[in-house]
Scaffold this motif. Structure first.
Motif, PDB file in Angstrom:
ATOM      1  N   UNK A  32       7.544 -51.819  18.799  1.00  0.00           N
ATOM      2  CA  UNK A  32       6.826 -51.140  19.879  1.00  0.00           C
ATOM      3  C   UNK A  32       6.115 -52.180  20.727  1.00  0.00           C
ATOM      4  N   UNK A  33       6.317 -52.123  22.034  1.00  0.00           N
ATOM      5  CA  UNK A  33       5.624 -53.009  22.964  1.00  0.00           C
ATOM      6  C   UNK A  33       4.779 -52.169  23.910  1.00  0.00           C
ATOM      7  N   UNK A  34       3.589 -52.660  24.227  1.00  0.00           N
ATOM      8  CA  UNK A  34       2.695 -51.945  25.135  1.00  0.00           C
ATOM      9  C   UNK A  34       3.292 -51.863  26.535  1.00  0.00           C
ATOM     10  N   UNK A  35       2.847 -50.881  27.345  1.00  0.00           N
ATOM     11  CA  UNK A  35       3.251 -50.847  28.758  1.00  0.00           C
ATOM     12  C   UNK A  35       2.845 -52.132  29.472  1.00  0.00           C
ATOM     13  N   UNK A  36       3.430 -52.368  30.634  1.00  0.00           N
ATOM     14  CA  UNK A  36       3.120 -53.585  31.395  1.00  0.00           C
ATOM     15  C   UNK A  36       1.769 -53.511  32.096  1.00  0.00           C
ATOM     16  N   UNK A  37       1.207 -52.314  32.207  1.00  0.00           N
ATOM     17  CA  UNK A  37      -0.115 -52.156  32.810  1.00  0.00           C
ATOM     18  C   UNK A  37      -1.158 -51.924  31.715  1.00  0.00           C
ATOM     19  N   UNK A  38      -2.432 -52.041  32.092  1.00  0.00           N
ATOM     20  CA  UNK A  38      -3.521 -51.861  31.144  1.00  0.00           C
ATOM     21  C   UNK A  38      -4.334 -50.612  31.490  1.00  0.00           C
ATOM     22  N   UNK A  39      -4.989 -50.054  30.490  1.00  0.00           N
ATOM     23  CA  UNK A  39      -5.959 -48.981  30.704  1.00  0.00           C
ATOM     24  C   UNK A  39      -7.346 -49.578  30.545  1.00  0.00           C
ATOM     25  N   UNK A  40      -8.208 -49.364  31.542  1.00  0.00           N
ATOM     26  CA  UNK A  40      -9.544 -49.960  31.502  1.00  0.00           C
ATOM     27  C   UNK A  40     -10.616 -48.879  31.464  1.00  0.00           C
ATOM     28  N   UNK A  41     -11.746 -49.216  30.877  1.00  0.00           N
ATOM     29  CA  UNK A  41     -12.869 -48.292  30.782  1.00  0.00           C
ATOM     30  C   UNK A  41     -13.656 -48.287  32.092  1.00  0.00           C
ATOM     31  N   UNK A  52      11.464 -29.545  15.402  1.00  0.00           N
ATOM     32  CA  UNK A  52      11.089 -29.348  13.996  1.00  0.00           C
ATOM     33  C   UNK A  52      11.182 -30.691  13.283  1.00  0.00           C
ATOM     34  N   UNK A  53      10.115 -31.091  12.624  1.00  0.00           N
ATOM     35  CA  UNK A  53      10.123 -32.340  11.865  1.00  0.00           C
ATOM     36  C   UNK A  53      10.582 -32.022  10.442  1.00  0.00           C
ATOM     37  N   UNK A  54      11.732 -32.541  10.060  1.00  0.00           N
ATOM     38  CA  UNK A  54      12.313 -32.252   8.748  1.00  0.00           C
ATOM     39  C   UNK A  54      11.767 -33.212   7.695  1.00  0.00           C
ATOM     40  N   UNK A  55      11.825 -34.501   7.998  1.00  0.00           N
ATOM     41  CA  UNK A  55      11.264 -35.536   7.116  1.00  0.00           C
ATOM     42  C   UNK A  55      10.463 -36.511   7.962  1.00  0.00           C
ATOM     43  N   UNK A  56       9.391 -37.027   7.394  1.00  0.00           N
ATOM     44  CA  UNK A  56       8.555 -37.958   8.162  1.00  0.00           C
ATOM     45  C   UNK A  56       7.927 -38.987   7.229  1.00  0.00           C
ATOM     46  N   UNK A  57       8.236 -40.269   7.451  1.00  0.00           N
ATOM     47  CA  UNK A  57       7.620 -41.365   6.715  1.00  0.00           C
ATOM     48  C   UNK A  57       6.904 -42.244   7.736  1.00  0.00           C
ATOM     49  N   UNK A  58       5.583 -42.049   7.917  1.00  0.00           N
ATOM     50  CA  UNK A  58       4.844 -42.777   8.957  1.00  0.00           C
ATOM     51  C   UNK A  58       4.878 -44.288   8.758  1.00  0.00           C
ATOM     52  N   UNK A  59       4.898 -44.997   9.860  1.00  0.00           N
ATOM     53  CA  UNK A  59       4.789 -46.447   9.815  1.00  0.00           C
ATOM     54  C   UNK A  59       3.334 -46.869   9.857  1.00  0.00           C
ATOM     55  N   UNK A  60       3.105 -48.167   9.870  1.00  0.00           N
ATOM     56  CA  UNK A  60       1.738 -48.696   9.869  1.00  0.00           C
ATOM     57  C   UNK A  60       1.482 -49.630  11.051  1.00  0.00           C
ATOM     58  N   UNK A  61       2.442 -49.713  11.974  1.00  0.00           N
ATOM     59  CA  UNK A  61       2.303 -50.647  13.087  1.00  0.00           C
ATOM     60  C   UNK A  61       1.719 -50.019  14.335  1.00  0.00           C
ATOM     61  N   UNK A  62       2.005 -50.622  15.473  1.00  0.00           N
ATOM     62  CA  UNK A  62       1.471 -50.207  16.773  1.00  0.00           C
ATOM     63  C   UNK A  62       1.908 -48.778  17.100  1.00  0.00           C
ATOM     64  N   UNK A  63       0.994 -48.005  17.647  1.00  0.00           N
ATOM     65  CA  UNK A  63       1.277 -46.611  18.004  1.00  0.00           C
ATOM     66  C   UNK A  63       2.018 -46.536  19.336  1.00  0.00           C
ATOM     67  N   UNK A  64       2.950 -45.590  19.410  1.00  0.00           N
ATOM     68  CA  UNK A  64       3.702 -45.361  20.638  1.00  0.00           C
ATOM     69  C   UNK A  64       2.896 -44.445  21.556  1.00  0.00           C
ATOM     70  N   UNK A  65       2.680 -44.906  22.780  1.00  0.00           N
ATOM     71  CA  UNK A  65       1.934 -44.148  23.773  1.00  0.00           C
ATOM     72  C   UNK A  65       2.794 -43.984  25.019  1.00  0.00           C
ATOM     73  N   UNK A  66       2.247 -43.326  26.015  1.00  0.00           N
ATOM     74  CA  UNK A  66       2.965 -43.152  27.273  1.00  0.00           C
ATOM     75  C   UNK A  66       3.352 -44.512  27.851  1.00  0.00           C
ATOM     76  N   UNK A  67       4.614 -44.655  28.213  1.00  0.00           N
ATOM     77  CA  UNK A  67       5.191 -45.852  28.818  1.00  0.00           C
ATOM     78  C   UNK A  67       5.339 -47.036  27.854  1.00  0.00           C
ATOM     79  N   UNK A  68       5.151 -46.819  26.557  1.00  0.00           N
ATOM     80  CA  UNK A  68       5.481 -47.867  25.583  1.00  0.00           C
ATOM     81  C   UNK A  68       6.972 -48.174  25.652  1.00  0.00           C
ATOM     82  N   UNK A  69       7.320 -49.423  25.359  1.00  0.00           N
ATOM     83  CA  UNK A  69       8.721 -49.805  25.174  1.00  0.00           C
ATOM     84  C   UNK A  69       9.012 -49.734  23.681  1.00  0.00           C
ATOM     85  N   UNK A  70      10.089 -49.043  23.309  1.00  0.00           N
ATOM     86  CA  UNK A  70      10.361 -48.762  21.903  1.00  0.00           C
ATOM     87  C   UNK A  70      11.783 -49.177  21.540  1.00  0.00           C
ATOM     88  N   UNK A  71      11.918 -49.877  20.415  1.00  0.00           N
ATOM     89  CA  UNK A  71      13.233 -50.224  19.872  1.00  0.00           C
ATOM     90  C   UNK A  71      13.517 -49.291  18.694  1.00  0.00           C
TER      91      UNK A  71
END
Length: 248
Positions: free
Chosen positions: A127-136, A25-44
């Motif tokens: 937020x830091x991207x994963x060490x691998x890349x996603x390619x088209x 349950x999300x009680x309070x939420x103040x969104x940020x404006x930076x990089x989005x967290x995705x699968x395997x992101x490194x997060x502080x």
């Protein structure tokens, strides 16, 4: 050998992850404006964990360094990860985590009683991207033309059903129980030749999910420096009406 064992363990645990139907349950939420967290992101993170009565049982506020976790690696309780995933750098959020997504019936040692819902407040510091890349699909074609090693890690049944991408190497990476097949490492080394761990390596799976798990372990645990996954996997390739050929 130690790195190999860590790698295999990581993959096996990732594939055996059980998806919960219970939600936070999300009680309070103040969104940020930076990089989005995705699968395997490194997060502080800076966070405070408390009981519903307000008593704090854990916090890193005021400590020397923030909590650093990698998403999708089961490094925090499932409900905390569920609350973090998809937010962005700068987000401040307060969530309620049901016991099923926290410490469940067993509780957490002497601190968390059994069947206890928890409250977490956190801020995403970086937020830091994963060490691998996603390619088209188009990027994959260009990479194969430039001698990248593209491994289709699906099963033979899947190759027969859909066909494979021209220039890719069909190599089943997991057995029917989800266990990594170690011989794939020998195949990669043979294909990489003198380039070794600097080889441009791409993993292809059905929808990109299994490929991302493997790519993360190769880049984080085994030190491969140029690892990618085909975004959306064979499903995305087919949706773009790109050609597939027989694997034999």
């Amino acid at each position: 050998m130690k790195k190999i064992l860590i790698f295999i363990c990581t993959i096996f645990l990732s594939l055996s992850f059980h998806v919960q139907s219970v939600e936070i349950e999300i009680i309070n939420d103040k969104p940020g404006t930076g990089k989005k967290i995705i699968k395997h992101s490194w997060v502080q993170l800076e966070y405070t964990g408390s009981f519903e009565n307000g008593k704090v049982f854990d916090t890193n506020i005021g400590k020397d360094r923030p909590l650093v976790v990698q998403m999708s690696m089961k490094e925090v309780i499932p409900g905390f990860e569920q609350g973090i995933m998809g937010t962005t750098k700068g987000t401040k959020r307060k969530i309620k985590i049901p016991a099923e997504l926290a410490y469940g019936k067993k509780g957490g040692g002497d601190i968390i009683p059994p069947n206890t819902d928890l409250i977490f407040e956190f801020e995403v510091i970086d937020v830091l991207d994963p060490s691998y890349k996603s390619v088209s699909s188009d990027e994959l074609i260009e990479m194969i033309e430039n001698n990248a090693v593209a491994l289709d890690i699906r099963t033979e049944e899947e190759w027969d059903k859909t066909g494979v991408i021209k220039g890719s190497f069909p190599e089943t990476a997991f057995d029917k129980n989800g266990k990594f097949q170690v011989y794939v490492m020998d195949k990669i080394r043979a294909l990489a030749a003198s380039q070794s761990q600097d080889v441009n390596l791409i993993f292809i799976s059905h929808d990109g999910e299994t490929a991302s798990m493997l790519a993360n372990s190769f880049s984080e645990d085994l030190g491969f420096t140029n690892v990618s996954v085909l975004k959306g996997g064979i499903k995305a390739w087919q949706s773009e009406n790109k050609k597939l050929g027989p694997h034999k």
